[in-house]
Design an enzyme around this catalytic site. Structure first.
Site, PDB file in Angstrom:
ATOM      1  N   VAL A  60     -22.185 -13.049  23.652  1.00  0.00           N
ATOM      2  CA  VAL A  60     -21.202 -13.265  22.587  1.00  0.00           C
ATOM      3  C   VAL A  60     -19.835 -13.406  23.233  1.00  0.00           C
ATOM      4  CG1 VAL A  60     -20.047 -12.231  20.592  1.00  0.00           C
ATOM      5  CG2 VAL A  60     -22.525 -12.033  20.822  1.00  0.00           C
ATOM      6  N   GLY A 105     -15.920 -10.716  26.089  1.00  0.00           N
ATOM      7  CA  GLY A 105     -17.287 -11.162  25.824  1.00  0.00           C
ATOM      8  C   GLY A 105     -18.253 -10.050  26.170  1.00  0.00           C
ATOM      9  N   LYS A 106     -19.483 -10.206  25.808  1.00  0.00           N
ATOM     10  CA  LYS A 106     -20.507  -9.220  26.182  1.00  0.00           C
ATOM     11  C   LYS A 106     -21.858  -9.905  26.067  1.00  0.00           C
ATOM     12  CE  LYS A 106     -20.601  -4.795  27.305  1.00  0.00           C
ATOM     13  NZ  LYS A 106     -19.564  -4.051  28.021  1.00  0.00           N
ATOM     14  N   GLY A 107     -22.838  -9.380  26.793  1.00  0.00           N
ATOM     15  CA  GLY A 107     -24.169  -9.968  26.716  1.00  0.00           C
ATOM     16  C   GLY A 107     -25.218  -8.909  26.923  1.00  0.00           C
ATOM     17  N   ASP A 146     -23.235  -3.781  33.252  1.00  0.00           N
ATOM     18  CA  ASP A 146     -23.036  -2.803  32.179  1.00  0.00           C
ATOM     19  C   ASP A 146     -24.243  -1.857  32.258  1.00  0.00           C
ATOM     20  OD1 ASP A 146     -21.273  -2.190  29.748  1.00  0.00           O
ATOM     21  OD2 ASP A 146     -23.236  -2.234  28.834  1.00  0.00           O
TER      22      ASP A 146
END
Ligand code: NAD
Length: 413
Positions: A60, A105-107, A146
């Site tokens: 995202v 952002g992050k995934g 992460d």
């Protein structure tokens, strides 16, 4: 049990309250709340036994008004689109708060990596990175580790990207030093946490020397935060990990605790302190409570029992919104995650800059730059907090949102 708090509704609620504080207009609000782009991918994995298993992956991209999207990739069985959305938005505010030229952002992949062999983990990582490849780029979106991802996985990502695009170390951060990772990155989040604790002590008129500190989670962030706080003269009196907690009223011998933890991957059996549960640890009488493990560990069922003066949120989202209100009424200050743990993304930014310039900075230079960024962000947040007589969390969000909104307005649509 921790409550899942990294959801978009909770982060939207915080966003709305902070936007009210700075009088952000409705149109910009709606635009900043919505993610710019969401990619959902199917990631097939050829298992060691030859069978194929399918996983769901996400990236995202929340907002890039101030620079390329930036944020980690999480491998966990509870990853879902709502969590990734909320964490992506938090990255936008975190990068803005420490004033580095990134968006958020992050995934992630919905997977329990402990159930995979190392070769399966490598195949899954590479396949996922190929799947999100079209929206990733050194000036577009730069992933990082992460929960349950690490430097090795970043190396596989970089290698996969490099096969098509040529050697591009700046495509990810948190890489091994041998591949262009930054000195000081491993300790950065813990170091930043210690700096923020020191600044909080000054701000709340507490003496850091001899201050009683409790740390939940003794992994990367918790152990480095403990090490630096111990060096600053604080007394670490309780620590815990997934196997339980330890209480040592006179303060742990931190160097030997850290050595034991590095060798044994747990603090259990280290020969110091007496055993306590994680719930007892959270309720321990202390000056600073540092949750550095999971989200949602301080919630409406245990917030009343807390016995600390300040909570330093090293983990992402350790205090639920309901607990936040209880703590505010109890006059326990909460130093928010987007400020406390921003040291990690700050040194990730330094790593990217070194990669772009194709050179390596000295560790002292990196630590000095990190110190400046953290102190300056702390001063802005605490200044705003005093001026508006609000919580530190609201102040941090307000400072960050204002910065993103300014960039958004200047760019135009
Ligand atoms: P880590 O995996 O290195 O360490 C996590 C620690 O928490 C381990 O000691 C583990 O045993 C412990 N733990 C797990 N479950 C627990 C439980 N139920 N009770 C008590 N302890 C428990 O992870 P990390 O990199 O140190 O990250 C910790 C937190 O900090 C996470 O919330 C992460 O999102 C956040 N964070 C990390 C970074 C970073 O650079 N590593 C940056 C920003 C935010």
């Amino acid at each position: 049990m921790p409550t899942k708090v990294n959801n978009k509704k909770a982060s939207d609620d915080q966003f709305i309250k902070a936007s009210d504080l700075i009088g952000l207009n409705e149109e910009i609000r709606l635009s900043l709340m919505a993610p710019d782009r969401e990619l959902m991918v199917e990631v097939p994995l050829r298992k060691d036994d030859g069978k194929i298993q399918s996983f769901r992956g996400y990236r995202v991209q929340h907002n890039n008004s101030r620079g390329p999207f930036k944020g980690g990739i999480r491998f966990h069985q509870e990853v879902d689109i709502d969590e990734v959305r909320s964490l992506a938005a938090l990255m936008t505010w975190k990068t803005a708060l420490v004033d580095i030229p990134y968006g958020g952002g992050k995934g992630g992949i919905t997977v329990d990596p402990s159930k995979l062999s190392n070769l399966e983990l490598e195949r899954l990582s590479r396949r996922f990175f190929r799947s999100i490849g079209p929206i990733i780029g050194i000036n577009k979106d730069i992933p990082a580790p992460d929960v349950n991802t690490n430097a090795q996985i970043m190396a596989w990502f970089m290698d996969e990207y490099g096969m098509i695009n040529g050697h591009t170390p700046g495509i990810v951060t948190g890489k091994p030093i041998e591949l262009g990772g930054s000195l000081g990155r491993e300790a950065a989040t813990g170091r930043g946490t210690a700096i923020i604790t020191r600044e909080s002590a000054n701000f709340f008129n507490l003496d850091l020397s001899g201050a009683k500190v409790v740390i939940q989670g003794f992994g990367n962030v918790g152990s480095f935060a403990g090490k630096f706080l111990d060096e600053m003269g604080a007394k670490i009196i309780a620590v815990s990990d997934v196997n339980g907690g330890l209480f040592e009223p006179d303060g742990f011998d931190l160097p030997s605790l850290i050595n034991y933890n590095v060798k044994n991957r747990t603090i259990k059996g280290c020969g110091q302190g007496s055993e306590i549960s994680n719930e007892e640890l959270i309720a321990t009488n202390c000056d600073f409570l540092i949750p550095a493990a999971l989200g949602g560990v301080i919630h409406k069922m245990n917030a009343e029992k807390l016995n600390c003066k300040v909570i330093i949120e090293a983990a992402n989202g350790p205090v639920t919104p309901t607990a936040d209100k209880i703590l505010f009424d109890k006059n326990i200050h909460v130093v928010p995650d987007i400020l406390t743990n921003a040291g990690g993304v700050t040194v990730s930014y330094f790593e990217w800059v070194q990669n772009l310039q194709q050179l390596q900075w000295e560790e002292d230079e990196i630590n000095e730059k990190l110190e400046k960024k953290m102190v300056s962000a702390f001063n802005e947040v605490s200044g705003f907090m005093k001026q508006k007589n609000t919580s530190m969390r609201m102040a941090a969000f307000a400072v960050a949102i204002d910065r993103v909104a300014q960039a958004y307005k200047i760019r135009g649509i």
